[in-house]
Every structure is written in structure tokens, then in C-alpha cells.
Design a protein around this motif. Sequence first.
Motif, mmCIF file in Angstrom:
data_model
loop_
_atom_site.group_PDB
_atom_site.id
_atom_site.type_symbol
_atom_site.label_atom_id
_atom_site.label_comp_id
_atom_site.label_asym_id
_atom_site.label_seq_id
_atom_site.Cartn_x
_atom_site.Cartn_y
_atom_site.Cartn_z
ATOM 1 N N SER A 140 -3.476 -43.635 -24.898
ATOM 2 C CA SER A 140 -3.062 -42.560 -25.796
ATOM 3 C C SER A 140 -4.033 -41.382 -25.699
ATOM 4 N N LEU A 141 -5.318 -41.685 -25.566
ATOM 5 C CA LEU A 141 -6.329 -40.642 -25.384
ATOM 6 C C LEU A 141 -6.056 -39.853 -24.110
ATOM 7 N N ALA A 142 -5.738 -40.587 -23.014
ATOM 8 C CA ALA A 142 -5.459 -39.932 -21.737
ATOM 9 C C ALA A 142 -4.186 -39.085 -21.799
ATOM 10 N N ASP A 143 -3.207 -39.525 -22.583
ATOM 11 C CA ASP A 143 -1.935 -38.797 -22.684
ATOM 12 C C ASP A 143 -2.052 -37.514 -23.502
ATOM 13 N N ASN A 144 -2.930 -37.516 -24.504
ATOM 14 C CA ASN A 144 -2.920 -36.435 -25.487
ATOM 15 C C ASN A 144 -4.107 -35.486 -25.434
ATOM 16 N N PHE A 145 -5.163 -35.872 -24.702
ATOM 17 C CA PHE A 145 -6.352 -35.015 -24.662
ATOM 18 C C PHE A 145 -6.839 -34.890 -23.230
ATOM 19 N N ILE A 146 -6.853 -33.664 -22.726
ATOM 20 C CA ILE A 146 -7.216 -33.409 -21.328
ATOM 21 C C ILE A 146 -8.589 -32.750 -21.218
ATOM 22 N N ALA A 147 -8.862 -31.767 -22.081
ATOM 23 C CA ALA A 147 -10.099 -30.994 -21.965
ATOM 24 C C ALA A 147 -11.287 -31.704 -22.594
ATOM 25 N N SER A 148 -11.106 -32.238 -23.805
ATOM 26 C CA SER A 148 -12.193 -32.907 -24.507
ATOM 27 C C SER A 148 -11.616 -33.965 -25.431
ATOM 28 N N ALA A 149 -12.452 -34.939 -25.804
ATOM 29 C CA ALA A 149 -11.988 -36.050 -26.626
ATOM 30 C C ALA A 149 -12.143 -35.732 -28.113
ATOM 31 N N PRO A 150 -11.228 -36.222 -28.953
ATOM 32 C CA PRO A 150 -11.362 -36.019 -30.397
ATOM 33 C C PRO A 150 -12.481 -36.904 -30.952
ATOM 34 N N VAL A 201 -3.507 -42.318 -11.712
ATOM 35 C CA VAL A 201 -3.233 -41.992 -10.314
ATOM 36 C C VAL A 201 -2.777 -40.547 -10.184
ATOM 37 N N ALA A 202 -2.022 -40.072 -11.172
ATOM 38 C CA ALA A 202 -1.500 -38.700 -11.134
ATOM 39 C C ALA A 202 -2.593 -37.652 -11.332
ATOM 40 N N GLU A 248 2.441 -50.235 -20.707
ATOM 41 C CA GLU A 248 3.588 -49.435 -20.290
ATOM 42 C C GLU A 248 3.151 -48.064 -19.778
ATOM 43 N N THR A 249 2.030 -47.570 -20.288
ATOM 44 C CA THR A 249 1.606 -46.220 -19.925
ATOM 45 C C THR A 249 0.568 -46.195 -18.814
ATOM 46 N N GLY A 250 0.034 -47.316 -18.423
ATOM 47 C CA GLY A 250 -0.968 -47.330 -17.369
ATOM 48 C C GLY A 250 -1.869 -48.535 -17.467
ATOM 49 N N SER A 251 -3.023 -48.465 -16.830
ATOM 50 C CA SER A 251 -3.962 -49.572 -16.837
ATOM 51 C C SER A 251 -5.280 -49.120 -17.429
ATOM 52 N N PRO A 292 -6.405 -38.167 -10.633
ATOM 53 C CA PRO A 292 -7.556 -38.988 -10.280
ATOM 54 C C PRO A 292 -8.903 -38.337 -10.526
ATOM 55 N N ASN A 293 -8.932 -37.017 -10.793
ATOM 56 C CA ASN A 293 -10.193 -36.322 -11.030
ATOM 57 C C ASN A 293 -10.600 -36.322 -12.500
ATOM 58 N N CYS A 294 -9.847 -37.040 -13.335
ATOM 59 C CA CYS A 294 -10.107 -37.044 -14.768
ATOM 60 C C CYS A 294 -10.053 -38.474 -15.303
ATOM 61 N N LEU A 295 -10.919 -38.801 -16.232
ATOM 62 C CA LEU A 295 -10.867 -40.125 -16.869
ATOM 63 C C LEU A 295 -11.057 -39.967 -18.369
ATOM 64 N N SER A 296 -10.557 -40.958 -19.094
ATOM 65 C CA SER A 296 -10.711 -41.015 -20.542
ATOM 66 C C SER A 296 -11.395 -42.323 -20.907
ATOM 67 N N LEU A 297 -12.354 -42.255 -21.817
ATOM 68 C CA LEU A 297 -13.143 -43.429 -22.175
ATOM 69 C C LEU A 297 -13.213 -43.558 -23.687
ATOM 70 N N LEU A 298 -13.132 -44.804 -24.157
ATOM 71 C CA LEU A 298 -13.259 -45.094 -25.584
ATOM 72 C C LEU A 298 -14.096 -46.352 -25.760
#
Length: 279
Positions: free
Chosen positions: A115-125, A81-82, A191-194, A84-90
Motif C-alpha cells: 500500500s505504501l508503494a502504491d500510494n507514495f512515490i516521493a516520500s513516505a508518510p 518490477v515496473a 495480490e499487489t506484489g511481493s 525498479p529504481n524505487c523501493l518502499s520500506l516499513l
Amino acid sequence: MRLSQILAMCSSISKQALMQLRQTTGYPMLACRQALSRCNGDVSEAKAWLDERAQAEGWAKAEKLIDRTARQGLLGIVQRVASPNCLSLLELRCETDFVARNARFQTLLSEACNSLADNFIASAPQGDRLLGLKLGDSSLADSVASLVGSVGENIICGRALVFNAQPDSLALYCHSPWQGEPDAHPLQQSETGSCQFGRYAAAVAYSGGSEQLAYQICQHIVGRNPARLDSPQPNPDPESEDALLRQEFLLDETRLVGDVLQEAGMQVAGFFRLKCAEE
């Protein structure tokens, strides 16, 4: 283990502690009894012992199962929610649909996506960096090994993706094969989101128009699988058209997607579509 040993073990363990450990971990009942017996009924110590054993057994099993095909699994997607223009996928793959429905499998995927959403903003490892992703006191690799030890199937961490639509808006559609079923788990809270789960996922970066239409375009992308945004010329065969803007709109085949967007004042800057376990 002999029946007399099992009965002696059961008599010294409270049913409440046994059920708590079983529900918390998902390990077999006999393993939970054994753990509680070794740890004098302490649920926390028993859980730690089970996790350590499952991880050790999981690495051994993983070596034996590494060549087995994993054509099932789920995509996990986190859209905060904080931001909304970014998503992380695994992508987490397994051998059977039964394991993909497993609560521990889905919880692991949810924790990894967050954890991916918390630690990587520009690109995924990718590769070892992805497997080293921190999940509490463990890593993604160790957590997968522990799960392999529990379910006895080959489990593979597949693709990871960070999709940033800024400065445009972002729409997401995640299609679950179990929607509407009693045992479906389309959304996992942590705890960190949905985390949303699905076999297919599509996202669109857009401006103008409405959220509803953007969502419908995502549904169209899942259904029609366009390969590109536009093309210089339309395909003579509409069924073979692979340019999004020149395809017949899935929800109204009398109009092209490009015409629908133009009428609504919407522009699509980019999109993606993924199918779990797609080669």
C-alpha cells in the motif's frame, strides 16, 4: 465456557468450515468455533465477527501494552518490477521473535508495504498519516490493533521510507535471520506484489558496473555499517573506518571498496542501511 457448551457448539459446525476459518484467520480454534456458532456456520460472517472483536480487544490491549518494549520485528521492502529504481520500506516491531515469525504479522507487513508503494512515490508518510494508510477496508492502525488482540503483544509501526534512485540503478539486499530454516518466510506474495523481509536492509543507488557487484556492496554495507560515502582522509584504524569507499571490502579484505568500484567502472551515488528495532 463449559465443556457441554463447547461440545454442543462443535456438533453443529462442519469440520471443513472450522478448518477454513482457522487457516484463513489464524485465530484460536475455540474462537473460530464460537464465531461459526454465532454466524450459523457462515465463514465470511464469522471472519468479519472475529476481526471486529479482535480489533476492539486489540485497542484495549494496545493501551495496556503501550509501555512494553518492542525489540523484535521485521523490515518489509517492496521493489516493483515496473519501477525498479524505487523501493518502499516499513518497519513493524513486536516483543518476541515468535510473533515476528507469525504468518499474520508478515501478511500485515506485506500488505502495508505494498500500500505504501502504491500510494507514495516521493516520500513516505509519518505519524498519523502512516497509521491512516489504507489496507483494503481498514487502516494500518486498525489492522495493527486487530493483530495485537490476536497475539497479545505490543506491536509498533516504526520507520517508513521511500528510496528513489532515479536516474541511477538500485540494488537491494535484505538479510533475514531465518534464511535456510524450514519455517522461514523471506518473501510474501500478495495480490499487489511481493515483499521481502529481514532484520537488516541495505540499498545502493549506482551507475556502471554490474548488478552482482552492486548486490555485494549492499551485503558489505549490512556487514560493515558505513556512516558516509567518503571522507577527506582515511581513518588510521581500518577497523574503525566509517566511510564506505575507504573500508576494506567485506568479500576481499585485500582491497578497498573504492578500488573495487573503480576497477569495475561503478559509481555509488548514495546508500542506506537499516536495522529493525534500532534506537
